[in-house]
Scaffold this active site. Structure first.
Site, PDB file in Angstrom:
ATOM      1  N   THR A 261     -48.259  59.004  87.445  1.00  0.00           N
ATOM      2  CA  THR A 261     -48.410  58.280  86.186  1.00  0.00           C
ATOM      3  C   THR A 261     -49.821  58.527  85.690  1.00  0.00           C
ATOM      4  O   THR A 261     -50.796  58.060  86.285  1.00  0.00           O
ATOM      5  CB  THR A 261     -48.169  56.776  86.374  1.00  0.00           C
ATOM      6  OG1 THR A 261     -46.807  56.575  86.779  1.00  0.00           O
ATOM      7  CG2 THR A 261     -48.408  56.017  85.081  1.00  0.00           C
TER       8      THR A 261
ATOM      9  N   LYS B 104     -43.261  56.428  80.236  1.00  0.00           N
ATOM     10  CA  LYS B 104     -43.706  55.580  81.346  1.00  0.00           C
ATOM     11  C   LYS B 104     -44.622  54.458  80.844  1.00  0.00           C
ATOM     12  O   LYS B 104     -44.593  53.332  81.357  1.00  0.00           O
ATOM     13  CB  LYS B 104     -44.423  56.425  82.400  1.00  0.00           C
ATOM     14  CG  LYS B 104     -44.930  55.643  83.616  1.00  0.00           C
ATOM     15  CD  LYS B 104     -43.798  54.955  84.375  1.00  0.00           C
ATOM     16  CE  LYS B 104     -44.309  54.090  85.538  1.00  0.00           C
ATOM     17  NZ  LYS B 104     -44.788  54.856  86.683  1.00  0.00           N
TER      18      LYS B 104
ATOM     19  N   LYS C 127     -54.358  50.253  86.081  1.00  0.00           N
ATOM     20  CA  LYS C 127     -54.581  51.659  85.709  1.00  0.00           C
ATOM     21  C   LYS C 127     -53.572  52.091  84.659  1.00  0.00           C
ATOM     22  O   LYS C 127     -53.928  52.687  83.628  1.00  0.00           O
ATOM     23  CB  LYS C 127     -54.468  52.551  86.941  1.00  0.00           C
ATOM     24  CG  LYS C 127     -54.711  54.039  86.660  1.00  0.00           C
ATOM     25  CD  LYS C 127     -53.974  54.952  87.633  1.00  0.00           C
ATOM     26  CE  LYS C 127     -52.505  55.056  87.272  1.00  0.00           C
ATOM     27  NZ  LYS C 127     -51.775  56.102  88.035  1.00  0.00           N
TER      28      LYS C 127
END
Length: 286
Positions: free
Chosen positions: A96, A171, A239
């Site tokens: 990711t 995502k 994050k």
């Protein structure tokens, strides 16, 4: 057994079982991890070969899979692997990361005659271990069609969503949704406890209606027992939300709730919960 040679770079909580599924499916797997001990542990469980560098892992591979930490790791490990990859091979990044990192690595791949797919995953550690991941993919259709049967060894569903970078953007949408849902569930449970209700009984009822969600089905009962050890950590979520918030600044979208929940996760970190899983938002309400 397939004659296809594959490599897997990064054997963390996700990559370790994903690479294992490839080995069990009969692929010739070469693994690399910066901490060599993890790669050695992997070889104790699965059949394969150990590489001591990304370059060595990639040099004979038809497909190189990668699942590392962040943009910097993607660019470092990805470009090192790419330097040794053969023409017409494919680099698949399951990290990711940002859409910009995906696009930049795609350009490097094109210069080398190598194909690239950005393919972040959802489903957490349990999804990786059970081969039930959802995979969002950006790239060329014919390359995805070529790689999809291999990806589906550890996926419940994989889908091409557009050009390079689309997987990472999808995502981000996934994480935005999760952040809002977990916060709503946390507030509902907090409200129910303050009201003196049997929250497990209430969840049993409302999970049959419009309030139902994966988080409610899988995390409400553990949240009520203050159990927060289910793999996907608050540090990682921050994050991911940071990536989404940065992208929102570029594309002009408004993510007011996401920004707020990101700060709530910062509160959890201050409580010492950086390694707790994302359902731990309830702790800051107590």
């Amino acid at each position: 057994m397939s004659d296809l040679k594959v490599s897997f770079l990064g054997l963390g909580v996700m990559g370790f079982p994903m690479a294992g599924h490839l080995a069990r499916a009969g692929y010739k797997v070469t693994v690399y991890n910066r901490t060599k001990e993890k790669a050695e542990n992997w070889l104790e469980k699965y059949a394969g070969a150990l590489a001591t560098s990304p370059e060595q892992a990639a040099e004979e591979a038809d497909i190189v899979f990668m699942c590392v930490g962040n943009d910097n790791d993607v660019m470092e490990i990805g470009t090192r692997a790419l330097s040794a990859m053969k023409p017409n091979s494919v680099l698949v990044d399951h990290t990711t990361a940002s859409a910009d990192a995906a696009r930049e690595l795609n350009k490097h791949c094109a210069d080398k005659g190598v194909h690239f797919l950005d393919a972040p995953v959802s489903g957490g550690q349990a999804g990786a271990e059970n081969g039930q991941l959802t995979i969002m993919v950006g790239g060329e259709d014919q390359i995805f069609s070529r790689v999809q049967p291999v990806i589906d060894v550890y996926a419940r569903h994989s889908q091409l969503l557009g050009q390079c970078g689309s997987g990472q953007l999808a995502k981000m949408m996934n994480q935005i949704c999760i952040a809002g849902i977990v916060q709503g569930l946390s507030e509902a449970l907090h409200f129910g406890q303050k009201a003196g209700l049997d929250c497990n009984a209430v969840v049993d009822v409302i999970s049959k209606g419009a309030a139902q969600s994966w988080q409610m089905e899988n995390r409400a009962s553990t949240m009520l027992t203050n159990t927060y050890d289910f793999g996907f950590a608050v540090d990682w979520m921050r994050k991911d939300l940071g990536i989404a918030l940065d992208e929102a600044k570029r594309n002009g979208s408004t993510l007011a709730l996401t920004a707020l929940v990101d700060q709530y996760y910062a509160d959890v970190q201050k409580l010492g919960g950086g390694r707790w899983d994302t359902s731990s938002l309830l702790t800051r309400l107590k």
